[in-house]
Design a protein around this motif. Structure first.
Motif, PDB file in Angstrom:
ATOM      1  N   GLN A 114      18.529 -40.274 -26.604  1.00 21.64           N
ATOM      2  CA  GLN A 114      18.161 -39.627 -27.864  1.00 21.64           C
ATOM      3  C   GLN A 114      17.587 -40.673 -28.810  1.00 21.64           C
ATOM      4  OE1 GLN A 114      21.250 -37.772 -30.460  1.00 21.64           O
ATOM      5  NE2 GLN A 114      19.960 -35.940 -30.292  1.00 21.64           N
ATOM      6  N   ASP A 115      16.420 -40.322 -29.356  1.00 22.39           N
ATOM      7  CA  ASP A 115      15.683 -41.196 -30.265  1.00 22.39           C
ATOM      8  C   ASP A 115      16.034 -40.818 -31.715  1.00 22.39           C
ATOM      9  OD1 ASP A 115      13.785 -42.973 -31.237  1.00 22.39           O
ATOM     10  OD2 ASP A 115      12.077 -41.677 -30.804  1.00 22.39           O
ATOM     11  N   HIS A 116      15.625 -41.630 -32.664  1.00 21.37           N
ATOM     12  CA  HIS A 116      15.798 -41.334 -34.094  1.00 21.37           C
ATOM     13  C   HIS A 116      14.442 -41.562 -34.725  1.00 21.37           C
ATOM     14  CE1 HIS A 116      19.746 -42.204 -32.518  1.00 21.37           C
ATOM     15  NE2 HIS A 116      20.339 -41.788 -33.632  1.00 21.37           N
ATOM     16  N   THR A 164       8.355 -42.007 -37.500  1.00 26.12           N
ATOM     17  CA  THR A 164       7.979 -43.324 -36.971  1.00 26.12           C
ATOM     18  C   THR A 164       7.844 -43.191 -35.458  1.00 26.12           C
ATOM     19  OG1 THR A 164      10.209 -44.045 -36.408  1.00 26.12           O
ATOM     20  CG2 THR A 164       9.509 -44.371 -38.701  1.00 26.12           C
ATOM     21  N   GLY A 165       7.574 -44.310 -34.802  1.00 24.76           N
ATOM     22  CA  GLY A 165       7.579 -44.317 -33.342  1.00 24.76           C
ATOM     23  C   GLY A 165       8.987 -44.216 -32.766  1.00 24.76           C
ATOM     24  N   GLY A 166       9.990 -44.404 -33.598  1.00 27.85           N
ATOM     25  CA  GLY A 166      11.384 -44.346 -33.150  1.00 27.85           C
ATOM     26  C   GLY A 166      12.144 -45.542 -33.680  1.00 27.85           C
ATOM     27  N   LEU A 183       7.344 -39.551 -16.673  1.00 30.07           N
ATOM     28  CA  LEU A 183       7.000 -38.366 -17.459  1.00 30.07           C
ATOM     29  C   LEU A 183       8.144 -38.132 -18.436  1.00 30.07           C
ATOM     30  CD1 LEU A 183       5.229 -35.857 -18.043  1.00 30.07           C
ATOM     31  CD2 LEU A 183       6.544 -34.659 -16.278  1.00 30.07           C
ATOM     32  N   TYR A 184       7.785 -38.016 -19.689  1.00 29.35           N
ATOM     33  CA  TYR A 184       8.783 -37.918 -20.760  1.00 29.35           C
ATOM     34  C   TYR A 184       8.603 -36.559 -21.405  1.00 29.35           C
ATOM     35  CZ  TYR A 184      10.188 -39.267 -25.665  1.00 29.35           C
ATOM     36  OH  TYR A 184      10.700 -39.345 -26.934  1.00 29.35           O
ATOM     37  N   ALA A 185       9.639 -35.732 -21.311  1.00 29.78           N
ATOM     38  CA  ALA A 185       9.623 -34.456 -22.022  1.00 29.78           C
ATOM     39  C   ALA A 185      10.496 -34.605 -23.256  1.00 29.78           C
ATOM     40  CB  ALA A 185      10.140 -33.331 -21.138  1.00 29.78           C
ATOM     41  N   PHE A 200       4.981 -33.709 -24.393  1.00 30.88           N
ATOM     42  CA  PHE A 200       5.067 -34.570 -23.218  1.00 30.88           C
ATOM     43  C   PHE A 200       4.526 -35.938 -23.597  1.00 30.88           C
ATOM     44  CE2 PHE A 200       4.634 -30.572 -20.602  1.00 30.88           C
ATOM     45  CZ  PHE A 200       5.858 -30.683 -19.962  1.00 30.88           C
ATOM     46  N   ASN A 201       5.122 -36.992 -23.020  1.00 29.42           N
ATOM     47  CA  ASN A 201       4.512 -38.306 -23.063  1.00 29.42           C
ATOM     48  C   ASN A 201       4.338 -38.755 -21.626  1.00 29.42           C
ATOM     49  OD1 ASN A 201       4.452 -38.623 -25.930  1.00 29.42           O
ATOM     50  ND2 ASN A 201       6.661 -38.943 -25.863  1.00 29.42           N
ATOM     51  N   CYS A 202       3.311 -39.547 -21.384  1.00 24.00           N
ATOM     52  CA  CYS A 202       2.978 -39.893 -19.996  1.00 24.00           C
ATOM     53  C   CYS A 202       3.531 -41.263 -19.635  1.00 24.00           C
ATOM     54  CB  CYS A 202       1.474 -39.830 -19.806  1.00 24.00           C
ATOM     55  SG  CYS A 202       0.576 -40.982 -20.837  1.00 24.00           S
ATOM     56  N   ARG A 203       4.667 -41.617 -20.209  1.00 27.38           N
ATOM     57  CA  ARG A 203       5.190 -42.986 -20.131  1.00 27.38           C
ATOM     58  C   ARG A 203       6.665 -42.961 -20.478  1.00 27.38           C
ATOM     59  NH1 ARG A 203       6.104 -43.227 -25.320  1.00 27.38           N
ATOM     60  NH2 ARG A 203       4.849 -41.882 -26.625  1.00 27.38           N
ATOM     61  N   LEU A 204       7.325 -44.106 -20.369  1.00 26.32           N
ATOM     62  CA  LEU A 204       8.690 -44.227 -20.872  1.00 26.32           C
ATOM     63  C   LEU A 204       8.665 -44.171 -22.400  1.00 26.32           C
ATOM     64  CD1 LEU A 204      10.103 -47.242 -18.832  1.00 26.32           C
ATOM     65  CD2 LEU A 204      11.126 -44.978 -18.921  1.00 26.32           C
ATOM     66  N   GLY A 205       9.762 -43.765 -22.986  1.00 28.11           N
ATOM     67  CA  GLY A 205       9.850 -43.780 -24.441  1.00 28.11           C
ATOM     68  C   GLY A 205      10.139 -45.189 -24.941  1.00 28.11           C
ATOM     69  N   ASP A 206       9.721 -45.458 -26.160  1.00 25.78           N
ATOM     70  CA  ASP A 206      10.062 -46.698 -26.831  1.00 25.78           C
ATOM     71  C   ASP A 206      10.607 -46.287 -28.197  1.00 25.78           C
ATOM     72  OD1 ASP A 206      10.222 -49.153 -28.070  1.00 25.78           O
ATOM     73  OD2 ASP A 206       8.274 -49.849 -27.346  1.00 25.78           O
ATOM     74  N   PRO A 207      11.863 -46.454 -28.505  1.00 30.71           N
ATOM     75  CA  PRO A 207      12.840 -47.386 -27.915  1.00 30.71           C
ATOM     76  C   PRO A 207      13.755 -46.829 -26.820  1.00 30.71           C
ATOM     77  CG  PRO A 207      13.744 -46.512 -29.931  1.00 30.71           C
ATOM     78  CD  PRO A 207      12.393 -45.877 -29.760  1.00 30.71           C
ATOM     79  N   GLU A 208      13.544 -45.616 -26.314  1.00 35.68           N
ATOM     80  CA  GLU A 208      14.486 -45.077 -25.344  1.00 35.68           C
ATOM     81  C   GLU A 208      14.630 -45.975 -24.110  1.00 35.68           C
ATOM     82  OE1 GLU A 208      12.150 -43.359 -26.973  1.00 35.68           O
ATOM     83  OE2 GLU A 208      12.561 -41.205 -27.005  1.00 35.68           O
ATOM     84  N   ALA A 209      13.511 -46.592 -23.680  1.00 30.78           N
ATOM     85  CA  ALA A 209      13.541 -47.397 -22.462  1.00 30.78           C
ATOM     86  C   ALA A 209      14.558 -48.532 -22.545  1.00 30.78           C
ATOM     87  CB  ALA A 209      12.154 -47.976 -22.183  1.00 30.78           C
TER      88      ALA A 209
HETATM   89  N1  GLY Z   1      10.311 -42.861 -29.037  1.00 26.62           N
HETATM   90  C1  GLY Z   1       9.350 -41.853 -28.874  1.00 26.62           C
HETATM   91  C2  GLY Z   1       8.252 -42.178 -27.993  1.00 26.62           C
HETATM   92  O1  GLY Z   1       8.283 -43.136 -27.246  1.00 26.62           O
HETATM   93  O2  GLY Z   1       7.284 -41.428 -28.000  1.00 26.62           O
END
Ligand code: GLY
Ligand code: AMP
Length: 426
Positions: free
Chosen positions: A215-217, A229-231, A272-274, A289-298
């Motif tokens: 879970q992101d913020h 923000t981007g997270g 694949l990031y839903a 959808f994102n076509c990559r790992l999440g940042d900062p989730e990764a």
């Molecule tokens: N943290 C959200 C993203 O990577 O899109």
């Protein structure tokens, strides 16, 4: 054996750090990397960003496998370029990356395959968009089509905010800079209620390997206030992703997406990031959808990965993901992003960073926007560091991460004090 990670953020630092544990490894190159990847023993930064030059480099260095972190090179076709030259790379092709690079493509795809998501309409005409808003009412969501690094989305609680967003995102027809420029396009979307979570999987074209939930913020301020923000921090696993929610997400979102892309002749490969919105009733909808790992989730996800990431990637590239499983540290990992002054608008760079703690088994400071200058580490982007720690539960992981922040300093440093709050108040 040599590996290559493309990108310069915290996600890429975590990927490279994880790959550095690969048995038999000589080196992980990071292009272009940051001051954090420069400092790790098995990692080496290479200052290349051009796609053909990256492929030349991978060929010359006999890199056995390349992993792509951010969306921009994927949307630009780095996977197409590498594959055309017979180089092994994990990520979606330019065509498949449209699931992220074009919200319009993603929404139409989801409609065709009955994948649950918010109702939407697409507009290029300002007057029509305004009229539709009046008809729908608030709250409502306005999104610019195309990559916008999380900034092209306005969740409008009032109609006035929604109208203002349209005026900003859709220029008047006469204002368009050039006849040939494709018209700006916005999506107007139903507002979804619930709790968000990030559901990230590896895909090999047909097979799927789910990673741990997270879970992101997204908002800059405590209590989820202020600008998107981007997270600003993330933790894994996300308690809101119960076994039922997990099963439902796989059945209703992930598998239909992977099958649908294959059926349409654009098989999906890569992370694949839903982004999920989970309703009180346990329903699951796709926010994006994102076509990559999440940042900062990764960062927290990879800190919990016990399996060998290289083995998973090899299986993915060979189309054999069904044959592997990922094992996870049962502890919780939690990462707090330290951002630069003025993030997310116009982050200031060049502030000296001091007090970085040494890494330990249960703590790692992943670098994002950092650079080396005159033997010092300075800020070089909006999100600067992600301090990530493991603990037996959310509270303990949180305590450890915040404890590690105490000594770190740079002018204008801002961070949230409540990463993990949803898990603690459930
Ligand atoms: N943290 C959200 C993203 O990577 O899109
Ligand atoms: P996106 O770039 O599409 O992920 O949107 C950024 C953020 O805006 C999401 O993480 C959500 O917090 C919020 N958001 C986007 N779409 C919706 C929606 N339809 N309903 C409610 N919130 C949304």
């Amino acid at each position: 054996m040599k590996l290559l990670v493309i990108g310069a953020g915290g996600r890429e630092h975590a990927l490279a750090w994880c790959l550095a544990k690969t048995p038999g490894l000589q080196r992980v190159f990071v292009a272009p990397g940051n001051a954090g990847t420069a400092a790790e023993r098995e990692l080496e930064n290479v200052n290349i960003t051009d796609l053909d030059a990256l492929a030349d480099f991978a060929e010359e260095e006999k890199v056995s496998l390349t992993v792509v972190g951010p969306e921009a090179p994927l949307a630009a076709g780095i996977v197409n370029v590498f594959r055309a030259r017979g180089l092994r790379i994990f990520g979606p092709t330019r065509e498949a990356a449209q699931l992220e690079s074009s919200k319009d493509f993603a929404k139409r795809f989801m409609a065709r395959h009955r994948i649950p998501t918010a109702r939407f309409e697409t507009f290029t005409d300002r007057a029509a968009a305004h009229a539709y808003l009046d008809q729908q009412g608030a709250p409502i969501v306005v999104k610019a089509d195309g990559l916008a690094a999380g900034k092209g989305v306005v969740v409008a609680m009032t109609l006035a905010d929604a109208h203002a967003a349209i005026d900003r995102m859709l220029p008047e027809a006469d204002d368009r800079r050039s006849e040939n420029a494709s018209p700006a396009r916005v999506l107007i979307e139903e507002f979804l209620e619930g709790e968000e979570a990030s559901f990230i999987v590896m895909v090999d074209g047909k097979g799927v390997l789910p990673l741990a939930s997270s879970q992101d913020h997204k908002r800059i301020g405590d209590g989820d206030s202020g600008a998107n923000t981007g997270g600003m921090g993330a933790y894994s696993p996300a308690l809101v992703v119960t076994p039922e929610v997990h099963a439902r997400t796989m059945r209703e979102i992930i598998l239909p997406t992977v099958r649908g892309m294959a059926a349409e002749g654009i098989p999906y490969t890569g992370f694949l990031y839903a982004g999920l919105m989970i309703g009180k009733d346990g329903s699951v909808k796709t926010v994006e959808f994102n076509c990559r790992l999440g940042d900062p989730e990764a960062q927290p996800i990879l800190m919990r990965l016990k399996s060998d990431l290289f083995t998973l990637l090899e299986h993915a590239i060979a189309g054999r993901l069904e044959q592997v499983e990922a094992t996870w540290d049962r502890r919780v990992a939690l990462g707090v992003v330290l951002a630069a002054a003025n993030y997310p608008d116009t982050p200031r760079t060049g502030d000296v960073i001091t007090g970085l703690p040494a890494a330990s088994e249960d703590r790692h400071v992943f670098h994002a926007g950092t650079a080396e200058k005159d033997d010092q580490i300075v800020t070089a982007g909006g999100r600067v560091l992600c301090v990530t720690a493991l603990g037996d539960n959310v509270k303990l992981a949180q305590k450890r991460a915040y404890h590690a922040i105490i000594g770190i300093h740079f002018d204008g440093m801002q961070y949230r004090h409540d990463i993990g709050h949803r898990a603690l108040t459930r």
